[in-house]
Scaffold this active site. Structure first.
Site, mmCIF file in Angstrom:
data_model
loop_
_atom_site.group_PDB
_atom_site.id
_atom_site.type_symbol
_atom_site.label_atom_id
_atom_site.label_comp_id
_atom_site.label_asym_id
_atom_site.label_seq_id
_atom_site.Cartn_x
_atom_site.Cartn_y
_atom_site.Cartn_z
ATOM 1 C CG ASP A 20 39.268 -24.271 33.541
ATOM 2 O OD1 ASP A 20 38.812 -23.355 32.583
ATOM 3 O OD2 ASP A 20 38.930 -25.364 33.406
ATOM 4 C CG HIS A 32 37.894 -23.843 29.211
ATOM 5 N ND1 HIS A 32 37.485 -23.847 30.580
ATOM 6 C CD2 HIS A 32 36.910 -23.190 28.669
ATOM 7 C CE1 HIS A 32 36.167 -23.532 30.546
ATOM 8 N NE2 HIS A 32 36.016 -22.951 29.508
#
Lengths: 278, 399
Positions: free
Chosen positions: A141, A143
């Protein structure tokens, strides 16, 4: 920003390790002159650590005058738990090299005062004169460290409560029991990493390809926190072919055309000369 | 100048930990095995000394719970210079990787017990020799019908339980194991009281049925002395003491095995090990002739001829006990069972430690344990050096 596209994960590992070797060697660390390295954990950097250990054993590199700061650690997980990042760093790297224990800093997720622990960590980085090279990986995602989607792009080291998606993704490391996954973690902020003089992000595998595309082809966005490094003066993304699946052909071709220049980065060219490359 | 950490790190080695041989460093300090991860993060110290082990395997030191003597010394006979005898054997044992042992006395007369027992004290090992864990008394409370080489005239029954036992032996201060036959009158009471006192009771030289054996285990016995030898052979309607290996009693029963290639057939070894793998305890059961060069000797009351490392009663082909070191027993066990090296090594270290209830400090290379270990060549199972409490107490000169 540079995007270095290499054949596969093992070439990425080797390239990243050579880059670290090159940077430390050029810096010529010694007493009172430490090279400061920011370090990640996880599957992606594992190959890089193994290559660095090889270099150490071959006598090509020493970590005696290297200070390290790790990106993150779970809260409340025993230090010797196999999923703790202390455990990972000790077993995958520290115990194999000559780093001084007092120079290897990992956030203490069992500290009585977590906020104070985060401040202490930031102070330590400042006292070390800032990070010369911060190495990171990214999640699917997008991050970096535990700066999950929506994290402030100027955040500092802090306590984070983990998103349900992260718990779900990590439960495989905890006997598939989501209740055993720590709910909180300490993590450096995006801002903390942004302060490093140089940042190297490693991305391998098809499952990271969307995150890579978001990181380099779209705008800076806190929903893909690694995209913040578009605004870093010395950021480089090192990826394998699989991770480029979601990139535009044009993007891939553009960066591949520069690969000769990129190879010079690990070939002993002085850092100040490399600054003019892009 | 950095302060001394007192830490030694053995690297470039394999270690036996948690029943697996892994590539790992071994760290020790103050005679104990250290957790290097905790030293690194919490104490932030590095090792003063780093030892390159050149790929050798580090295993826990061997523990021999049944050894009657060696190098000409017979623990049951030489009552004049007991201390010297124990010292000599304990020193020689180091070359066989034995770091702890139980000097064993066979059935003897009262006078011998009075003279010898108080002189074999529990003592810490070191360069002078292996740790003396305490004496193993084999007899005299054994069954006449299964006396083996024990002297008939000294055999007794424990009629009044612990009382008789104490009358015969005198003080039990130096004793850790007593082998007796459970079917004798008073034996169950003796087993209960002895095990209450912390002394381990081994069953042997016995004609006990399985039911008698199980009752003895319920009373606290946890060992069988040299399985298959000096007991009823396995019978399918009453498997006898051998049946304890597959009995439904809750306690783990351990059994001594002499795997010198002579005393127990490889097939019998396999039967025992497959039925009760955790209970197998390698013992040398070595006699005074162990370690002697070929020639004629007088050992105790007997004339003995050593030929090719085997001890015979002079003039005959009668073997008079085992002359095999525990290191060779490990190698023979591995060959006979075709088992893992891990298992063979643990049968000489972890299993005896468990049988004696000292597996909280010996028999493993876990953090906090005594730094008693051997370095060996994993291919040939050959001891290269022995270490007690972190000190090198034996080093093999030959390559």
């Amino acid at each position: 920003m540079r995007l270095i596209i290499l054949e596969d994960a093992s070439v990425v590992a080797d390239w990243a390790a050579r880059f670290v070797l090159q940077r430390i060697t050029q810096f010529a660390p010694g007493p009172g002159r430490h090279f400061v390295l920011g370090l990640p954990t996880g599957g992606t950097p594992l190959g890089m650590y193994r290559r660095l250990i090889d270099f150490y054993k071959e006598g090509r590199i020493s970590f005696k005058y290297v200070t390290t700061f790790n990106m993150d650690e779970y809260v409340g997980l025993p230090r010797d738990h196999p999923e703790s990042y202390h455990y990972y760093m000790w077993n995958e790297f520290f115990k194999h090299v000559d780093i001084e224990p007092s120079n290897a800093h990992v956030l203490d997720g069992n500290a009585p005062d977590l906020v104070a622990e985060c401040k202490r960590f930031e102070d330590l980085i400042a006292a070390a004169g800032g990070v010369h090279l911060f190495i990171g990986g990214i999640g699917p995602d997008g991050h970096i460290a535990f700066n999950e989607p929506g994290s402030s792009l100027v955040s500092r080291t802090r306590v984070k409560t983990l998103a349900y998606d992260t718990l779900e993704a990590n439960k495989r490391f905890f006997g598939n029991d989501i209740s055993k996954v720590p709910r909180q973690a300490l993590t450096v902020g995006v801002g903390t990493v942004m302060d490093a003089k140089e940042v190297m992000i490693l991305i391998t595998g098809a499952h990271k390809s969307l995150a890579l595309a978001k990181a380099v082809e779209e705008g800076v966005n806190h929903m893909w926190t690694v995209s913040a490094f578009q605004q870093h003066a010395q950021a480089l993304f090192v990826c394998d072919e699989d991770a480029t699946l979601e990139l535009r052909v044009k993007t891939v071709k553009y960066f591949k055309a520069l690969s000769e220049e990129h190879q010079r980065m690990i070939a002993g060219v002085p850092v100040h000369e490399q600054r003019v490359l892009h | 100048m950095k302060p001394k950490s007192g830490l030694t790190r053995f690297h470039n080695c394999f270690i036996l930990r948690d029943s697996k041989i892994i590539k790992e460093d071994l760290w020790i300090r103050d005679g104990k095995i250290e957790n290097p991860e905790q030293v690194f993060y919490v104490e932030q110290l590095q090792a003063d000394v780093t030892v390159n082990c050149e790929g050798l395997l580090i295993a826990p030191g061997f523990i021999d719970i049944q050894i009657n003597g060696g190098w000409g010394v017979d623990f049951s006979y030489d009552s004049e210079n007991v201390k010297e005898g124990v010292r000599k054997v304990s020193k020689e044992l180091l070359s066989h990787g034995v770091t702890s042992f139980c000097p064993t006395m066979v059935t003897s007369d009262l006078e011998k017990y009075r003279k010898i027992l108080p002189l074999i004290k529990k003592s810490d090992g070191g360069e002078h020799g292996a740790t003396v864990l305490g004496v193993h008394l084999e007899g005299p409370f054994i069954n006449m019908a299964k006396k083996g080489a024990h002297m008939e005239e000294y055999i007794k029954t424990p009629n009044e339980g612990l009382k008789t036992v104490e009358e015969v032996y005198g003080s039990l201060d130096n004793v850790v194991i007593i082998t007796l036959a459970p079917e004798l009158p008073g034996a169950y009471e003796a087993i209960k009281d002895l095990t209450q006192m912390g002394i381990k009771v081994a069953l042997g030289h016995s004609t006990a049925s399985l039911a008698e054996g199980e009752k003895a285990v319920e009373c606290g016995a946890n060992l069988i002395t040299h399985l298959f030898n000096a007991m009823l052979p396995f019978h399918h309607r009453d498997p006898g003491l051998v049946g304890l290996l597959a009995s439904t009693t809750k306690q783990q029963v351990f059994y001594g095995i002499i795997s010198d290639g002579i005393h127990t057939h490889p097939s019998a070894l396999r039967i025992a090990s497959r039925t009760n793998p955790e209970g197998l305890v390698l013992v040398s059961d070595a006699v005074a002739a162990q370690g002697l060069a070929d020639g004629n000797y007088r050992i105790g009351p007997q004339l003995v001829t050593v030929e090719g490392g085997r001890a015979y009663v002079t003039g005959t082909k009668v073997l008079c006990g085992s002359t095999t070191g525990l290191d060779e027993c490990v190698a023979t066990l591995k060959r006979s069972l075709d088992c893992s090296l891990e298992y063979a090594l643990e049968a000489a270290s972890l299993h005896p430690a468990r049988a004696l209830g000292i597996d909280d400090r010996k028999g493993k290379l876990n953090f906090g344990y005594d730094a008693d270990f051997v370095m060996l060549d994993p291919e040939q199972i050959k001891i290269k050096s022995s270490w007690i409490a972190g000190e090198c107490v034996y080093k093999c000169d030959k390559n």
